[in-house]
Design a protein around this motif. Structure first.
Motif, PDB file in Angstrom:
ATOM      1  N   ALA A  69       0.865  -1.189   0.000  1.00 30.94           N
ATOM      2  CA  ALA A  69       0.000   0.000   0.000  1.00 30.94           C
ATOM      3  C   ALA A  69       0.895   1.230   0.000  1.00 30.94           C
ATOM      4  O   ALA A  69       2.124   1.123   0.049  1.00 30.94           O
ATOM      5  N   SER A  70       0.267   2.379  -0.018  1.00 36.50           N
ATOM      6  CA  SER A  70       1.055   3.610   0.064  1.00 36.50           C
ATOM      7  C   SER A  70       1.671   3.709   1.460  1.00 36.50           C
ATOM      8  O   SER A  70       1.119   3.200   2.440  1.00 36.50           O
ATOM      9  N   GLN A  71       2.816   4.358   1.536  1.00 36.94           N
ATOM     10  CA  GLN A  71       3.450   4.572   2.844  1.00 36.94           C
ATOM     11  C   GLN A  71       2.510   5.350   3.757  1.00 36.94           C
ATOM     12  O   GLN A  71       2.410   5.048   4.945  1.00 36.94           O
ATOM     13  N   LYS A  72       1.838   6.343   3.204  1.00 38.54           N
ATOM     14  CA  LYS A  72       0.918   7.155   4.015  1.00 38.54           C
ATOM     15  C   LYS A  72      -0.138   6.262   4.673  1.00 38.54           C
ATOM     16  O   LYS A  72      -0.417   6.389   5.860  1.00 38.54           O
ATOM     17  N   PHE A  73      -0.727   5.357   3.902  1.00 40.45           N
ATOM     18  CA  PHE A  73      -1.751   4.471   4.442  1.00 40.45           C
ATOM     19  C   PHE A  73      -1.182   3.530   5.495  1.00 40.45           C
ATOM     20  O   PHE A  73      -1.697   3.440   6.613  1.00 40.45           O
ATOM     21  N   LEU A  74      -0.103   2.812   5.152  1.00 39.03           N
ATOM     22  CA  LEU A  74       0.437   1.813   6.081  1.00 39.03           C
ATOM     23  C   LEU A  74       1.084   2.421   7.316  1.00 39.03           C
ATOM     24  O   LEU A  74       0.996   1.852   8.406  1.00 39.03           O
ATOM     25  N   LEU A  75       1.755   3.548   7.158  1.00 36.25           N
ATOM     26  CA  LEU A  75       2.552   4.082   8.267  1.00 36.25           C
ATOM     27  C   LEU A  75       1.892   5.218   9.028  1.00 36.25           C
ATOM     28  O   LEU A  75       2.306   5.528  10.147  1.00 36.25           O
ATOM     29  N   GLU A  76       0.875   5.859   8.460  1.00 30.53           N
ATOM     30  CA  GLU A  76       0.238   6.986   9.142  1.00 30.53           C
ATOM     31  C   GLU A  76      -1.237   6.744   9.459  1.00 30.53           C
ATOM     32  O   GLU A  76      -1.705   7.101  10.538  1.00 30.53           O
ATOM     33  N   GLU A  77      -1.960   6.150   8.523  1.00 32.95           N
ATOM     34  CA  GLU A  77      -3.407   6.023   8.690  1.00 32.95           C
ATOM     35  C   GLU A  77      -3.830   4.761   9.435  1.00 32.95           C
ATOM     36  O   GLU A  77      -4.932   4.704   9.963  1.00 32.95           O
ATOM     37  N   GLU A  78      -2.996   3.764   9.475  1.00 34.02           N
ATOM     38  CA  GLU A  78      -3.306   2.500  10.139  1.00 34.02           C
ATOM     39  C   GLU A  78      -2.417   2.317  11.371  1.00 34.02           C
ATOM     40  O   GLU A  78      -1.267   2.732  11.358  1.00 34.02           O
ATOM     41  N   PRO A  79      -2.931   1.685  12.419  1.00 30.87           N
ATOM     42  CA  PRO A  79      -2.112   1.432  13.623  1.00 30.87           C
ATOM     43  C   PRO A  79      -1.178   0.243  13.428  1.00 30.87           C
ATOM     44  O   PRO A  79      -1.075  -0.641  14.262  1.00 30.87           O
ATOM     45  N   LEU A  80      -0.484   0.221  12.303  1.00 29.15           N
ATOM     46  CA  LEU A  80       0.354  -0.915  11.939  1.00 29.15           C
ATOM     47  C   LEU A  80       1.547  -1.092  12.871  1.00 29.15           C
ATOM     48  O   LEU A  80       1.942  -2.219  13.178  1.00 29.15           O
ATOM     49  N   GLU A  81       2.116   0.011  13.335  1.00 29.14           N
ATOM     50  CA  GLU A  81       3.275  -0.078  14.226  1.00 29.14           C
ATOM     51  C   GLU A  81       2.937  -0.894  15.471  1.00 29.14           C
ATOM     52  O   GLU A  81       3.713  -1.747  15.905  1.00 29.14           O
ATOM     53  N   GLU A  82       1.751  -0.681  16.015  1.00 30.99           N
ATOM     54  CA  GLU A  82       1.319  -1.413  17.205  1.00 30.99           C
ATOM     55  C   GLU A  82       1.151  -2.907  16.902  1.00 30.99           C
ATOM     56  O   GLU A  82       1.560  -3.762  17.688  1.00 30.99           O
ATOM     57  N   VAL A  83       0.589  -3.221  15.744  1.00 28.69           N
ATOM     58  CA  VAL A  83       0.399  -4.620  15.341  1.00 28.69           C
ATOM     59  C   VAL A  83       1.749  -5.321  15.213  1.00 28.69           C
ATOM     60  O   VAL A  83       1.940  -6.427  15.713  1.00 28.69           O
ATOM     61  N   LEU A  84       2.701  -4.673  14.555  1.00 23.79           N
ATOM     62  CA  LEU A  84       4.017  -5.281  14.350  1.00 23.79           C
ATOM     63  C   LEU A  84       4.784  -5.403  15.671  1.00 23.79           C
ATOM     64  O   LEU A  84       5.473  -6.410  15.896  1.00 23.79           O
ATOM     65  N   LYS A  85       4.650  -4.407  16.525  1.00 25.70           N
ATOM     66  CA  LYS A  85       5.310  -4.456  17.831  1.00 25.70           C
ATOM     67  C   LYS A  85       4.767  -5.634  18.662  1.00 25.70           C
ATOM     68  O   LYS A  85       5.530  -6.375  19.283  1.00 25.70           O
ATOM     69  N   GLU A  86       3.447  -5.817  18.646  1.00 26.56           N
ATOM     70  CA  GLU A  86       2.828  -6.913  19.383  1.00 26.56           C
ATOM     71  C   GLU A  86       3.269  -8.266  18.805  1.00 26.56           C
ATOM     72  O   GLU A  86       3.558  -9.195  19.539  1.00 26.56           O
ATOM     73  N   ARG A  87       3.354  -8.334  17.497  1.00 23.81           N
ATOM     74  CA  ARG A  87       3.789  -9.593  16.866  1.00 23.81           C
ATOM     75  C   ARG A  87       5.247  -9.897  17.216  1.00 23.81           C
ATOM     76  O   ARG A  87       5.599 -11.049  17.485  1.00 23.81           O
ATOM     77  N   ARG A  88       6.103  -8.864  17.226  1.00 31.42           N
ATOM     78  CA  ARG A  88       7.516  -9.069  17.622  1.00 31.42           C
ATOM     79  C   ARG A  88       7.602  -9.573  19.064  1.00 31.42           C
ATOM     80  O   ARG A  88       8.389 -10.463  19.371  1.00 31.42           O
ATOM     81  N   ARG A  89       6.793  -8.989  19.954  1.00 34.36           N
ATOM     82  CA  ARG A  89       6.783  -9.403  21.351  1.00 34.36           C
ATOM     83  C   ARG A  89       6.353 -10.869  21.468  1.00 34.36           C
ATOM     84  O   ARG A  89       6.969 -11.666  22.182  1.00 34.36           O
ATOM     85  N   ASP A  90       5.295 -11.237  20.737  1.00 33.79           N
ATOM     86  CA  ASP A  90       4.802 -12.609  20.748  1.00 33.79           C
ATOM     87  C   ASP A  90       5.877 -13.577  20.254  1.00 33.79           C
ATOM     88  O   ASP A  90       6.098 -14.634  20.848  1.00 33.79           O
ATOM     89  N   TYR A  91       6.565 -13.212  19.178  1.00 38.29           N
ATOM     90  CA  TYR A  91       7.635 -14.056  18.656  1.00 38.29           C
ATOM     91  C   TYR A  91       8.761 -14.199  19.684  1.00 38.29           C
ATOM     92  O   TYR A  91       9.306 -15.278  19.863  1.00 38.29           O
ATOM     93  N   ALA A  92       9.117 -13.111  20.348  1.00 38.06           N
ATOM     94  CA  ALA A  92      10.175 -13.153  21.362  1.00 38.06           C
ATOM     95  C   ALA A  92       9.770 -14.076  22.512  1.00 38.06           C
ATOM     96  O   ALA A  92      10.585 -14.875  22.987  1.00 38.06           O
TER      97      ALA A  92
END
Length: 109
Positions: free
Chosen positions: A9-32
């Motif tokens: 998707a566009s960077q604006k959509f993925l990085l600004e309009e969606e709470p993607l950072e939180e999703v990826l952070k939670e997934r990293r924590r789960d993997y750890a």
């Protein structure tokens, strides 16, 4: 070759309009917590889009773009269900047209 799955998707959509950072952070924590190796990456301006077979897909995606690339197809399917304005697909690499599946065209600052 390895199969890579992606959401694009566009960077604006993925990085600004969606709470993607939180999703990826939670997934990293789960993997750890599970001692599982990371199998997903956020790539700004993914270089794989420059391959001739991606010309039509690149034309559909507003630029600059970003992608979540993963070895886990279920994770990408789950993301697609959350992200209405994203394109989903897959590719195999390394190949003649995609030497580095995780490469970015974004300049390093």
């Amino acid at each position: 070759m390895t199969t890579y799955y992606y959401i694009l998707a566009s960077q604006k959509f993925l990085l600004e309009e969606e709470p993607l950072e939180e999703v990826l952070k939670e997934r990293r924590r789960d993997y750890a917590d599970k001692n599982k190796e990371i199998d997903f990456w956020l790539i700004k301006q993914p270089a794989f889009l420059e391959a001739p077979e991606f010309a039509e897909i690149k034309a559909k995606c507003p630029q600059p773009s970003a992608a979540i690339v993963s070895l886990n197809s279920q994770f990408i399917t789950w993301l697609k269900l959350r992200l209405e304005y994203a394109l989903k697909g897959e590719f195999e690499a390394p190949s003649a047209t995609i030497s580095d599946p995780l490469a970015s065209l974004e300049p390093v600052s």
